[in-house]
Design a protein around this motif. Structure first.
Motif, PDB file in Angstrom:
ATOM      1  N   PRO A 197      -9.467   7.004   5.122  1.00 38.50           N
ATOM      2  CA  PRO A 197      -9.074   5.630   5.496  1.00 38.50           C
ATOM      3  C   PRO A 197      -8.481   4.830   4.343  1.00 38.50           C
ATOM      4  N   GLN A 198      -8.962   5.047   3.127  1.00 37.84           N
ATOM      5  CA  GLN A 198      -8.397   4.329   1.988  1.00 37.84           C
ATOM      6  C   GLN A 198      -7.074   4.930   1.542  1.00 37.84           C
ATOM      7  N   ALA A 199      -6.950   6.247   1.659  1.00 34.72           N
ATOM      8  CA  ALA A 199      -5.699   6.895   1.267  1.00 34.72           C
ATOM      9  C   ALA A 199      -4.557   6.537   2.210  1.00 34.72           C
ATOM     10  N   VAL A 200      -4.883   6.245   3.468  1.00 38.29           N
ATOM     11  CA  VAL A 200      -3.848   5.895   4.446  1.00 38.29           C
ATOM     12  C   VAL A 200      -3.126   4.625   4.028  1.00 38.29           C
ATOM     13  N   ARG A 201      -3.858   3.641   3.541  1.00 39.27           N
ATOM     14  CA  ARG A 201      -3.231   2.388   3.125  1.00 39.27           C
ATOM     15  C   ARG A 201      -2.244   2.603   1.996  1.00 39.27           C
ATOM     16  N   ILE A 202      -2.538   3.527   1.117  1.00 40.84           N
ATOM     17  CA  ILE A 202      -1.651   3.800  -0.012  1.00 40.84           C
ATOM     18  C   ILE A 202      -0.442   4.617   0.431  1.00 40.84           C
ATOM     19  N   ALA A 203      -0.629   5.468   1.432  1.00 40.89           N
ATOM     20  CA  ALA A 203       0.444   6.363   1.853  1.00 40.89           C
ATOM     21  C   ALA A 203       1.419   5.733   2.830  1.00 40.89           C
ATOM     22  N   ILE A 204       1.077   4.573   3.399  1.00 38.13           N
ATOM     23  CA  ILE A 204       1.944   3.973   4.423  1.00 38.13           C
ATOM     24  C   ILE A 204       3.330   3.594   3.896  1.00 38.13           C
ATOM     25  N   PRO A 205       3.452   2.885   2.762  1.00 35.42           N
ATOM     26  CA  PRO A 205       4.810   2.516   2.308  1.00 35.42           C
ATOM     27  C   PRO A 205       5.729   3.710   2.071  1.00 35.42           C
ATOM     28  N   PRO A 206       5.320   4.734   1.313  1.00 34.46           N
ATOM     29  CA  PRO A 206       6.230   5.882   1.143  1.00 34.46           C
ATOM     30  C   PRO A 206       6.466   6.658   2.425  1.00 34.46           C
ATOM     31  N   THR A 207       5.485   6.654   3.341  1.00 37.29           N
ATOM     32  CA  THR A 207       5.688   7.338   4.615  1.00 37.29           C
ATOM     33  C   THR A 207       6.753   6.639   5.443  1.00 37.29           C
ATOM     34  N   GLY A 208       6.769   5.322   5.397  1.00 37.04           N
ATOM     35  CA  GLY A 208       7.837   4.590   6.079  1.00 37.04           C
ATOM     36  C   GLY A 208       9.204   4.915   5.516  1.00 37.04           C
ATOM     37  N   ASN A 209       9.278   5.046   4.198  1.00 38.29           N
ATOM     38  CA  ASN A 209      10.549   5.430   3.584  1.00 38.29           C
ATOM     39  C   ASN A 209      10.967   6.833   4.003  1.00 38.29           C
ATOM     40  N   GLU A 210      10.008   7.732   4.109  1.00 37.68           N
ATOM     41  CA  GLU A 210      10.318   9.096   4.528  1.00 37.68           C
ATOM     42  C   GLU A 210      10.801   9.133   5.974  1.00 37.68           C
ATOM     43  N   PHE A 211      10.262   8.268   6.810  1.00 36.21           N
ATOM     44  CA  PHE A 211      10.715   8.210   8.205  1.00 36.21           C
ATOM     45  C   PHE A 211      12.187   7.815   8.277  1.00 36.21           C
ATOM     46  N   ILE A 212      12.569   6.827   7.472  1.00 37.81           N
ATOM     47  CA  ILE A 212      13.965   6.395   7.449  1.00 37.81           C
ATOM     48  C   ILE A 212      14.861   7.494   6.899  1.00 37.81           C
ATOM     49  N   THR A 213      14.416   8.147   5.823  1.00 41.20           N
ATOM     50  CA  THR A 213      15.200   9.244   5.254  1.00 41.20           C
ATOM     51  C   THR A 213      15.340  10.393   6.243  1.00 41.20           C
ATOM     52  N   LEU A 214      14.263  10.683   6.944  1.00 46.13           N
ATOM     53  CA  LEU A 214      14.294  11.773   7.921  1.00 46.13           C
ATOM     54  C   LEU A 214      15.235  11.457   9.073  1.00 46.13           C
ATOM     55  N   LEU A 215      15.295  10.203   9.475  1.00 40.07           N
ATOM     56  CA  LEU A 215      16.227   9.819  10.535  1.00 40.07           C
ATOM     57  C   LEU A 215      17.666  10.118  10.129  1.00 40.07           C
ATOM     58  N   LYS A 216      17.998   9.828   8.887  1.00 40.61           N
ATOM     59  CA  LYS A 216      19.353  10.111   8.417  1.00 40.61           C
ATOM     60  C   LYS A 216      19.590  11.613   8.250  1.00 40.61           C
TER      61      LYS A 216
END
Length: 251
Positions: free
Chosen positions: A148-167
């Motif tokens: 649960p604590q690691a999820v909060r840290i991983a959310i910002p880079p995961t959002g960036n990866e989602f955008i990169t993956l879309l492209k």
């Protein structure tokens, strides 16, 4: 001399069915690949943190293989070479969407493993020791305390990866997956004009990524300001309870 711009072709492309369907296909592929990559990356991250040497070696080889080779090469290998190695992939079920999903999932899983690993090691080791002192198992500590604590840290880079993956889904156009870029290329070949169809595809990507960036910023604020009061982005001031003063008898 500047060539004339066909506004009718541009607006018809922007509102055409192939572009809409291509955008939906790109979003579906992105969501499916990222969900799979998170699962792969989670186990790869646990493998990298394992106390067993062979498990760490397998995780390292996986990350090295998919981070050191181009995504387009991986896509070509899975679409063209994999059916020759295993005949099961030469069946009708192995569509361009399936090939792109496998390739992008494996590729993105290597990057997600580093993101998840960074989140896991950022948690204070003392919390794991406290969990063990309470009699919690290693699996329960991981599920109830660390993740649960690691999820909060991983959310910002995961959002960036989602955008990169879309492209990156645009790479699947080379294996005939009908997404946004494929729709623009088909229209350009038919009309012998490239500016208007490609510009329409560009606007589609800009619109989708802009919405995703907005959702990402809202999600980051949601998990950052956990003590925000009544939906506002301000931290709630917490006052310490008054400690009663106990008068000691004079001796």
């Amino acid at each position: 001399m500047v060539a004339s711009f066909d506004s009718h072709l541009f607006w018809s492309a922007l509102s055409s069915g192939p572009y809409w369907r291509g955008a939906l296909t790109a979003l579906e592929l992105t969501a499916a690949a990222l969900a799979t990559a998170i699962v792969i990356g989670f186990f790869a991250a646990l493998g990298a943190l394992s106390t067993r040497r062979w498990v760490r070696s397998v995780s390292w080889v996986y990350n090295w293989l998919f981070r050191a080779t181009p995504t387009l090469l991986q896509l070509f290998f899975i679409w063209y070479a994999l059916p020759q190695l295993w005949t099961g992939f030469a069946q009708s079920w192995f569509t361009p969407f399936m090939a792109a999903w496998i390739a992008l999932s494996l590729n993105e899983g290597a990057y997600m493993s580093e993101i998840i690993r960074s989140g896991l090691i950022s948690v204070d080791p003392g919390q794991e020791l406290a969990g063990r002192a309470l009699g919690m198992s290693r699996r329960r500590i991981l599920r109830r305390v660390i993740v649960p604590q690691a999820v909060r840290i991983a959310i910002p880079p995961t959002g960036n990866e989602f955008i990169t993956l879309l492209k990156l889904t645009s790479l699947a156009s080379v294996i005939s997956l009908h997404e946004i870029l494929t729709a623009s290329q088909e229209l350009a070949v038919v009309k012998f004009q490239y500016t208007e169809p490609l510009l329409a595809a560009l606007l589609y990507y800009l619109a989708i990524v802009s919405v995703l960036m907005l959702l990402q910023s809202r999600l980051e604020r949601r998990f950052t300001f956990t003590s925000a009061g009544r939906g506002r982005g301000r931290r709630r001031r917490v006052t310490a309870p008054a400690v009663p003063v106990v008068a000691h008898d004079a001796r």
